[in-house]
Design a protein around this motif. Structure first.
Motif, PDB file in Angstrom:
ATOM      1  N   LEU A   1       0.817  -0.912   0.049  1.00 31.20           N
ATOM      2  CA  LEU A   1       0.485   0.504   0.357  1.00 31.20           C
ATOM      3  C   LEU A   1       1.310   1.503  -0.213  1.00 31.20           C
ATOM      4  O   LEU A   1       0.332   2.162  -0.599  1.00 31.20           O
ATOM      5  CB  LEU A   1      -0.778  -0.109   1.253  1.00 31.20           C
ATOM      6  CG  LEU A   1      -2.158  -1.193   0.776  1.00 31.20           C
ATOM      7  CD1 LEU A   1      -2.706  -0.759   2.618  1.00 31.20           C
ATOM      8  CD2 LEU A   1      -2.654  -1.011   0.347  1.00 31.20           C
ATOM      9  N   GLU A   2       1.798   1.286   0.517  1.00 26.98           N
ATOM     10  CA  GLU A   2       2.844   2.153   0.427  1.00 26.98           C
ATOM     11  C   GLU A   2       3.312   2.565  -1.225  1.00 26.98           C
ATOM     12  O   GLU A   2       3.986   3.724  -1.123  1.00 26.98           O
ATOM     13  CB  GLU A   2       4.087   2.616   0.840  1.00 26.98           C
ATOM     14  CG  GLU A   2       3.702   2.063   3.089  1.00 26.98           C
ATOM     15  CD  GLU A   2       3.181   3.242   3.586  1.00 26.98           C
ATOM     16  OE1 GLU A   2       3.346   4.315   3.356  1.00 26.98           O
ATOM     17  OE2 GLU A   2       2.711   2.757   4.959  1.00 26.98           O
TER      18      GLU A   2
ATOM     19  N   CYS B   1       2.953   6.142  -5.698  1.00 26.67           N
ATOM     20  CA  CYS B   1       2.088   6.316  -6.436  1.00 26.67           C
ATOM     21  C   CYS B   1       1.106   7.874  -6.960  1.00 26.67           C
ATOM     22  O   CYS B   1       0.891   8.280  -8.247  1.00 26.67           O
ATOM     23  CB  CYS B   1       2.194   5.586  -7.531  1.00 26.67           C
ATOM     24  SG  CYS B   1       3.734   4.313  -7.599  1.00 26.67           S
ATOM     25  N   SER B   2      -0.001   7.077  -6.320  1.00 32.19           N
ATOM     26  CA  SER B   2      -1.394   8.057  -6.282  1.00 32.19           C
ATOM     27  C   SER B   2      -0.944   9.545  -5.868  1.00 32.19           C
ATOM     28  O   SER B   2      -1.326  10.584  -6.719  1.00 32.19           O
ATOM     29  CB  SER B   2      -1.743   7.781  -5.606  1.00 32.19           C
ATOM     30  OG  SER B   2      -3.402   8.100  -5.665  1.00 32.19           O
ATOM     31  N   ALA B   3       0.446   9.692  -5.121  1.00 29.10           N
ATOM     32  CA  ALA B   3       0.713  11.320  -4.817  1.00 29.10           C
ATOM     33  C   ALA B   3       1.284  11.802  -5.667  1.00 29.10           C
ATOM     34  O   ALA B   3       1.007  12.365  -5.771  1.00 29.10           O
ATOM     35  CB  ALA B   3       1.379  11.109  -3.344  1.00 29.10           C
ATOM     36  N   PHE B   4       2.474  11.269  -6.530  1.00 22.14           N
ATOM     37  CA  PHE B   4       3.167  11.732  -8.103  1.00 22.14           C
ATOM     38  C   PHE B   4       2.373  11.897  -8.724  1.00 22.14           C
ATOM     39  O   PHE B   4       2.148  13.100  -9.045  1.00 22.14           O
ATOM     40  CB  PHE B   4       4.440  10.288  -7.610  1.00 22.14           C
ATOM     41  CG  PHE B   4       4.867  10.721  -9.103  1.00 22.14           C
ATOM     42  CD1 PHE B   4       6.064  11.608  -8.447  1.00 22.14           C
ATOM     43  CD2 PHE B   4       4.797  10.279  -9.914  1.00 22.14           C
ATOM     44  CE1 PHE B   4       6.729  12.140 -10.027  1.00 22.14           C
ATOM     45  CE2 PHE B   4       6.016  10.838 -11.487  1.00 22.14           C
ATOM     46  CZ  PHE B   4       6.412  11.818 -11.327  1.00 22.14           C
ATOM     47  N   GLU B   5       1.102  11.604  -9.194  1.00 24.71           N
ATOM     48  CA  GLU B   5       0.388  11.218  -9.883  1.00 24.71           C
ATOM     49  C   GLU B   5      -0.845  12.507 -10.426  1.00 24.71           C
ATOM     50  O   GLU B   5      -0.555  13.535 -10.589  1.00 24.71           O
ATOM     51  CB  GLU B   5      -0.033   9.883 -10.479  1.00 24.71           C
ATOM     52  CG  GLU B   5       0.593   8.909 -10.964  1.00 24.71           C
ATOM     53  CD  GLU B   5      -0.628   7.722 -11.081  1.00 24.71           C
ATOM     54  OE1 GLU B   5      -1.399   7.956 -11.133  1.00 24.71           O
ATOM     55  OE2 GLU B   5       0.014   7.039 -11.530  1.00 24.71           O
TER      56      GLU B   5
ATOM     57  N   THR C   1      -9.614  10.696  -5.216  1.00 31.11           N
ATOM     58  CA  THR C   1     -10.881   9.118  -4.821  1.00 31.11           C
ATOM     59  C   THR C   1     -10.008   8.049  -4.356  1.00 31.11           C
ATOM     60  O   THR C   1     -10.358   7.484  -3.074  1.00 31.11           O
ATOM     61  CB  THR C   1     -12.208   9.272  -5.449  1.00 31.11           C
ATOM     62  OG1 THR C   1     -12.667  10.461  -5.580  1.00 31.11           O
ATOM     63  CG2 THR C   1     -12.687   8.297  -4.736  1.00 31.11           C
ATOM     64  N   GLN C   2      -9.298   7.944  -4.673  1.00 26.60           N
ATOM     65  CA  GLN C   2      -8.611   6.534  -4.853  1.00 26.60           C
ATOM     66  C   GLN C   2      -7.535   6.625  -3.692  1.00 26.60           C
ATOM     67  O   GLN C   2      -6.650   5.377  -2.923  1.00 26.60           O
ATOM     68  CB  GLN C   2      -7.624   6.168  -6.250  1.00 26.60           C
ATOM     69  CG  GLN C   2      -6.848   5.065  -6.684  1.00 26.60           C
ATOM     70  CD  GLN C   2      -6.107   4.914  -8.157  1.00 26.60           C
ATOM     71  OE1 GLN C   2      -5.883   5.785  -8.522  1.00 26.60           O
ATOM     72  NE2 GLN C   2      -5.057   3.512  -7.052  1.00 26.60           N
ATOM     73  N   ARG C   3      -6.582   7.828  -3.447  1.00 29.82           N
ATOM     74  CA  ARG C   3      -6.100   7.957  -2.713  1.00 29.82           C
ATOM     75  C   ARG C   3      -6.728   8.127  -0.747  1.00 29.82           C
ATOM     76  O   ARG C   3      -6.254   6.953   0.085  1.00 29.82           O
ATOM     77  CB  ARG C   3      -5.712   9.119  -2.711  1.00 29.82           C
ATOM     78  CG  ARG C   3      -3.935   9.806  -0.930  1.00 29.82           C
ATOM     79  CD  ARG C   3      -3.309  11.148  -2.027  1.00 29.82           C
ATOM     80  NE  ARG C   3      -4.395  11.886  -1.861  1.00 29.82           N
ATOM     81  CZ  ARG C   3      -4.433  12.738  -0.995  1.00 29.82           C
ATOM     82  NH1 ARG C   3      -4.705  12.977  -0.349  1.00 29.82           N
ATOM     83  NH2 ARG C   3      -5.371  14.086  -1.582  1.00 29.82           N
ATOM     84  N   VAL C   4      -7.907   8.610  -1.179  1.00 30.31           N
ATOM     85  CA  VAL C   4      -8.197   8.335   0.599  1.00 30.31           C
ATOM     86  C   VAL C   4      -8.501   6.872   0.329  1.00 30.31           C
ATOM     87  O   VAL C   4      -8.843   6.824   1.536  1.00 30.31           O
ATOM     88  CB  VAL C   4     -10.060   8.935   0.207  1.00 30.31           C
ATOM     89  CG1 VAL C   4     -10.997   9.022   1.392  1.00 30.31           C
ATOM     90  CG2 VAL C   4      -9.621  10.704   0.307  1.00 30.31           C
ATOM     91  N   LEU C   5      -9.431   6.101  -0.653  1.00 34.85           N
ATOM     92  CA  LEU C   5      -9.676   5.138  -0.221  1.00 34.85           C
ATOM     93  C   LEU C   5      -8.340   3.640   0.001  1.00 34.85           C
ATOM     94  O   LEU C   5      -8.610   3.303   1.088  1.00 34.85           O
ATOM     95  CB  LEU C   5     -10.162   4.399  -1.429  1.00 34.85           C
ATOM     96  CG  LEU C   5     -11.544   4.914  -2.011  1.00 34.85           C
ATOM     97  CD1 LEU C   5     -11.910   4.341  -2.653  1.00 34.85           C
ATOM     98  CD2 LEU C   5     -12.719   4.125  -0.921  1.00 34.85           C
ATOM     99  N   LEU C   6      -6.858   4.148  -0.134  1.00 30.51           N
ATOM    100  CA  LEU C   6      -5.916   3.926   0.126  1.00 30.51           C
ATOM    101  C   LEU C   6      -5.313   3.530   1.468  1.00 30.51           C
ATOM    102  O   LEU C   6      -4.591   3.367   2.333  1.00 30.51           O
ATOM    103  CB  LEU C   6      -4.876   4.185  -1.032  1.00 30.51           C
ATOM    104  CG  LEU C   6      -4.918   3.276  -2.598  1.00 30.51           C
ATOM    105  CD1 LEU C   6      -3.887   4.243  -3.604  1.00 30.51           C
ATOM    106  CD2 LEU C   6      -4.764   2.300  -2.807  1.00 30.51           C
TER     107      LEU C   6
END
Length: 489
Positions: free
Chosen positions: A237-238, A243-247, A279-284
């Motif tokens: 998950l890390e 990756c999500s924060a970078f994108e 939304t994906q980052r919040v779920l992660l």
């Protein structure tokens, strides 16, 4: 003057009160399903279609939405029909003379089957075509504009469609069964035409379930894996959060500085992508905060339950194939009278009945997952607050076809011994041994093939990801390797 027969009057009064009680119970059940379906559809409808400047379009969409709600409630009732009947039989067996369950009897169950069959016919043949033509109509040329003009055009289109379908069914009956009596029976619209047409639609629904259910059984593992938190061995998950924060940062920079790129940018598309990434980052983040019990126990137990249910379904179908070869009583058939509370429809008693109900619900959910996962129906997938009215109508029709075929599907595969009630057991193809046998064999074969393919690919991918082999610069098989001479140069 003869005295009234009080015994006859008491029997008639008792029958009258039983009919009133059954009507009240059926109305309450349908009202509950209708409210649930209305809440569900309002979550997917497009608000812009109901708040337009033109009040006429908004009124038409509201009427069409109510018809879709009615159809979806009938579809949900068809799904609950067989499980409710099985559970009612076991309750009557366990508590035969309980005062508080006297309302639960064979007459009520038989009436519910007949009502679901009737309203399924009504929704598929009249209400849903009417809703579609109503939303697409504009009124006849030269007529006064308004909702009434659209109603006139819709009724005319529906009559033409009815004549077309009636002719096609009559020709199909003449081709399949070249018998004068069978063709003349279609002139009786209510007793023969509608059940025959619904038999054809149900057969198409059963074939659709044959294709979608094995695909859905294989997809259930990946869908469940996305909803649950995997153990750390199978998921990092890390790295996903990084990756999500970078994108997200890259997209934010492109939105804030649109002149930095010499290509024209679609700002609306970029904003949608940024919202999806947030939304994906919040779920992660929520999944990272999951406890060790959820991470290390929930995922394996869920996968084990899916594996047990899928294997049990295939095992029951395989046993039913052998029973079809040995015993003629294994063939699905109809039952005119609902004699409940006399004998259990499972060899394991109440435990077996619960297993049957769980398997029926599991296969229905799997068929819906497989239906929306297939490339042919991918475009019908509803979107949250962004589903057009015509798309809602298409979804309601498909779900009604799937759900109304579920009782026949379950009985054909031998998942339950509960015989089909009412007009559900009047389908002609149910008595054909070759169709039933090939259907069971095809379901077992397709399900096994999909599971083997999915498990081998999933296990291989998870092992590669767990050991970090997906980060290695492996050569691509589609490109030729460079020779040593080229490498030295």
């Amino acid at each position: 003057m003869e005295a009234p027969d009080y015994e006859v009057l008491s029997v008639r009064e008792q029958l009258f009160h039983e009919r009133i009680r059954e009507c009240i119970i059926s109305t309450l059940l349908f009202a509950t399903l209708y409210i649930l379906c209305h809440i569900f559809l309002t979550r997917f409808k497009k608000p812009a279609e109901f708040t337009t400047v033109d009040d006429e379009d908004a009124t038409v969409n509201k009427i069409a939405l109510e018809l879709c709600t009615f159809t979806l409630a009938i579809a949900l009732g068809a799904v609950l029909l067989l499980p409710f009947s099985i559970i009612s039989n076991e309750v009557l067996l366990s508590l035969p003379r309980n005062y508080y369950i006297q309302w639960l009897n064979g007459s009520l169950i038989h009436g519910l089957w007949n009502l679901v069959f009737l309203f399924s016919n009504l929704s598929l043949i009249f209400l849903m075509p009417f809703a579609y033509f109503f939303t697409e109509s504009e009124g006849f040329a030269g007529s006064r504009k308004g909702v009434l003009g659209r109603v006139y055009e819709t009724v005319v289109m529906l009559m033409l469609l009815t004549l077309l379908v009636l002719g096609m069914v009559w020709v199909a009956s003449a081709i399949v069964d070249n018998n004068k009596a069978s063709r003349e029976s279609l002139y009786d619209f209510w007793e023969y035409y509608l059940p025959y047409l619904y038999s054809c639609i149900s057969f198409l629904g059963v074939l659709l379930l044959l294709v979608c259910t094995p695909l859905g059984l294989a997809r259930m593992f990946s869908v469940t894996g996305k909803l649950l938190v995997k153990p750390r061995l199978l998921e990092d998950l890390e790295e996903q959060l990084y990756c999500s924060a970078f994108e997200e940062a890259a997209l934010t920079r492109r939105i804030c500085n649109p002149t930095s790129c010499w290509l024209p940018l679609d700002m609306e598309l970029l904003h949608r992508q940024l919202l999806a990434l947030q939304t994906q980052r919040v779920l992660l983040e929520k999944r990272r905060k999951a406890s060790a019990w959820q991470r290390n126990l929930g995922y394996p137990l869920a996968m084990l339950c899916l594996l047990v249910l899928t294997g049990l379904s295939v095992l029951i179908v395989a046993i039913h194939i052998l029973e079809l070869l040995i015993d003629e009583a294994a063939m699905p058939r109809g039952m005119q009278g609902a004699s409940l509370g006399q004998v259990s429809f499972s060899k394991l008693g109440s435990f077996g009945a619960v297993v049957q109900v769980v398997l029926i619900f599991y296969l229905m959910v799997s068929s819906v997952v497989g239906f929306y996962s297939s490339p042919l129906f991918w475009s019908l997938r509803p979107r949250w607050h962004d589903t057009a009215m015509t798309q809602i109508i298409g979804n309601c029709v498909c779900l009604l076809v799937l759900s109304s075929a579920l009782p026949v599907f379950s009985r054909t595969l031998g998942l339950t011994r509960f015989d089909l009630l009412g007009d559900f057991g009047r389908f002609n193809w149910l008595g054909n041994f070759y169709i039933v046998f090939l259907y069971n064999a095809a379901f077992a074969g397709l399900t096994t093939l999909c599971l083997v393919k999915t498990f081998t690919a999933a296990v291989r991918a998870e092992l590669i990801r767990a050991f970090g082999l997906d980060r290695l610069p492996l050569p691509v098989s589609g490109f030729p390797r460079t020779s040593r001479k080229t490498q030295h140069q």
